[in-house]
Design a protein around this motif. Structure first.
Motif, PDB file in Angstrom:
ATOM      1  N   MET A  39       0.731  -1.192   0.079  1.00  0.00           N
ATOM      2  CA  MET A  39      -0.158   0.117   0.003  1.00  0.00           C
ATOM      3  C   MET A  39       0.833   1.214  -0.154  1.00  0.00           C
ATOM      4  O   MET A  39       0.559   2.203  -0.579  1.00  0.00           O
ATOM      5  CB  MET A  39      -0.925   0.104   1.252  1.00  0.00           C
ATOM      6  CG  MET A  39      -1.845  -1.180   1.314  1.00  0.00           C
ATOM      7  SD  MET A  39      -2.575  -1.965  -0.333  1.00  0.00           S
ATOM      8  CE  MET A  39      -3.641  -0.401  -0.762  1.00  0.00           C
ATOM      9  N   GLN A  40       1.901   1.225   0.655  1.00  0.00           N
ATOM     10  CA  GLN A  40       2.987   2.254   0.571  1.00  0.00           C
ATOM     11  C   GLN A  40       3.369   2.493  -0.720  1.00  0.00           C
ATOM     12  O   GLN A  40       3.422   3.575  -1.359  1.00  0.00           O
ATOM     13  CB  GLN A  40       4.070   1.839   1.279  1.00  0.00           C
ATOM     14  CG  GLN A  40       4.353   2.359   2.679  1.00  0.00           C
ATOM     15  CD  GLN A  40       5.860   1.944   3.374  1.00  0.00           C
ATOM     16  OE1 GLN A  40       6.484   0.978   3.298  1.00  0.00           O
ATOM     17  NE2 GLN A  40       6.394   3.040   3.624  1.00  0.00           N
ATOM     18  N   ILE A  42       1.958   1.782  -3.544  1.00  0.00           N
ATOM     19  CA  ILE A  42       0.804   2.118  -4.576  1.00  0.00           C
ATOM     20  C   ILE A  42       0.505   3.677  -4.167  1.00  0.00           C
ATOM     21  O   ILE A  42       0.335   4.455  -5.111  1.00  0.00           O
ATOM     22  CB  ILE A  42      -0.485   1.451  -4.206  1.00  0.00           C
ATOM     23  CG1 ILE A  42      -0.361  -0.121  -4.520  1.00  0.00           C
ATOM     24  CG2 ILE A  42      -1.783   2.052  -5.002  1.00  0.00           C
ATOM     25  CD1 ILE A  42       0.055  -0.394  -6.255  1.00  0.00           C
ATOM     26  N   ALA A  43       0.562   4.208  -3.032  1.00  0.00           N
ATOM     27  CA  ALA A  43       0.381   5.536  -2.628  1.00  0.00           C
ATOM     28  C   ALA A  43       1.402   6.220  -3.227  1.00  0.00           C
ATOM     29  O   ALA A  43       1.095   7.408  -3.717  1.00  0.00           O
ATOM     30  CB  ALA A  43       0.278   5.618  -0.938  1.00  0.00           C
ATOM     31  N   GLU A  46       0.960   6.669  -6.858  1.00  0.00           N
ATOM     32  CA  GLU A  46      -0.238   7.491  -7.419  1.00  0.00           C
ATOM     33  C   GLU A  46       0.094   8.905  -7.169  1.00  0.00           C
ATOM     34  O   GLU A  46      -0.322   9.822  -7.608  1.00  0.00           O
ATOM     35  CB  GLU A  46      -1.461   7.047  -6.339  1.00  0.00           C
ATOM     36  CG  GLU A  46      -2.161   5.978  -6.719  1.00  0.00           C
ATOM     37  CD  GLU A  46      -3.418   5.428  -6.052  1.00  0.00           C
ATOM     38  OE1 GLU A  46      -4.275   4.866  -6.603  1.00  0.00           O
ATOM     39  OE2 GLU A  46      -3.839   6.122  -5.174  1.00  0.00           O
ATOM     40  N   MET A  52      -4.947   7.200 -10.199  1.00  0.00           N
ATOM     41  CA  MET A  52      -5.724   6.459  -9.399  1.00  0.00           C
ATOM     42  C   MET A  52      -5.626   4.853  -9.759  1.00  0.00           C
ATOM     43  O   MET A  52      -6.500   4.638 -10.764  1.00  0.00           O
ATOM     44  CB  MET A  52      -7.161   6.963  -8.906  1.00  0.00           C
ATOM     45  CG  MET A  52      -6.880   8.354  -8.165  1.00  0.00           C
ATOM     46  SD  MET A  52      -8.436   9.062  -8.080  1.00  0.00           S
ATOM     47  CE  MET A  52      -9.293   8.126  -6.700  1.00  0.00           C
TER      48      MET A  52
END
Lengths: 78, 218
Positions: A39-40, A42-43, A46, A52
């Protein structure tokens, strides 16, 4: 900074790895790329490219190389 | 005062219902059912959020509408719950899938993106008096910018994800900060008495003094 450099930087800053480690990097291939690290990453991507990701693409983003394929879907040429 | 725990099937997030004289406070509205709460309480006076992540706030709108009560959290949490990116609801299905290694079963995820808002926010500390009990809400950022701990009557700690049994907090989520955790959250936790009962955001309750984390309490 080129798109490839920005792409690489998302990995090196998220996982603390070197650019030399990137080509073979896979999900769960190092301790830092676990579900939280994912998730780090992906953020970071983005933020870097102002995109997104779709849910399915986040799930299927399983390696450094595989991720490159997804980036083109979001009109990011590496 | 009775403490009732409800746990979600996905990611095992805990919601707590504090009940006294048929009145209630809900901490982290993410599990349980309206009928389950109604069986215990005639009314709910507050909804408290320990932090902004979707797995802890997913029932906020429904419960506020049902009980017409204020939602209270830190200022940072109040800002971030308004964004599906910052409350992670937009990532929730993906995160749950990669975390468990299996697709999320149908029916567990009611929405793809979720937004809510706070009715009251605070910075630093906030004291509540409720049904003869004292609640001290304290900002403990690190796991997320909006994280808080809630100390009830000086000996019951609702820690959210700031403290889980056997673990220090995960601070690698976007917005998390190991530095803030070590500078703010850890000193707060270290100052608590050993006989504090911890009700964490995931898994079961435990006594702080019996916790492995006592190694870093010295």
């Amino acid at each position: 900074m080129t798109n490839l450099e920005k792409y690489n930087e998302a990995f090196t800053e998220s996982f603390g790895v070197t650019a030399e480690q990137l080509p073979n990097l896979e999900y769960q291939g190092i301790p830092e790329w676990d579900s939280v690290g994912h998730m780090q990453l992906i953020a970071a991507l983005e933020d870097a490219f102002d995109i997104m990701f779709d849910t399915d693409d986040i799930i299927d983003f399983s390696s450094y190389e595989k991720g490159k394929e997804f980036m083109s879907k979001y009109e990011v040429e590496l | 005062m009775k403490v009732q725990q409800f746990t979600t099937p996905l990611l095992a997030s805990n919601m707590y219902l504090l009940e006294e004289d048929r009145r209630g406070i809900i901490i982290d509205p993410c599990g349980g059912s309206l009928s389950g709460i109604a069986a215990v309480c005639e009314g709910v006076d507050y909804i408290l959020l320990t932090h902004e992540h979707y797995d802890h706030i997913s029932g906020t709108n429904a419960l506020r509408e049902r009980y017409d009560c204020p939602v209270l959290c830190s200022e940072a949490c109040g800002q971030r719950i308004q964004s599906s990116t910052h409350n992670f609801s937009r990532y929730y299905e993906a995160y749950a899938t990669v975390q468990t290694g299996e697709p999320v079963p149908e029916g567990i995820l009611p929405v793809e993106e979720y937004f809510t808002h706070a009715d009251e926010v605070f910075s630093g500390e906030h004291q509540l008096s409720w049904q003869g009990h004292s609640l001290l809400l304290t900002e403990t950022p690190g796991h997320s910018p909006g994280s808080i701990c809630i100390l009830v009557d000086g000996n019951l700690l609702f820690s959210g994800d700031t403290l889980l049994q056997g673990e220090v907090a995960v601070t690698r989520f976007p917005g998390g900060s190991r530095r803030q955790y070590e500078q703010v959250a850890l000193p707060y936790l270290r100052a608590l008495p050993d006989d504090t009962i911890v009700y964490p955001g995931h898994y079961g309750a435990f006594r702080l003094g019996e916790h492995k984390i006592k190694n870093w309490r010295k």
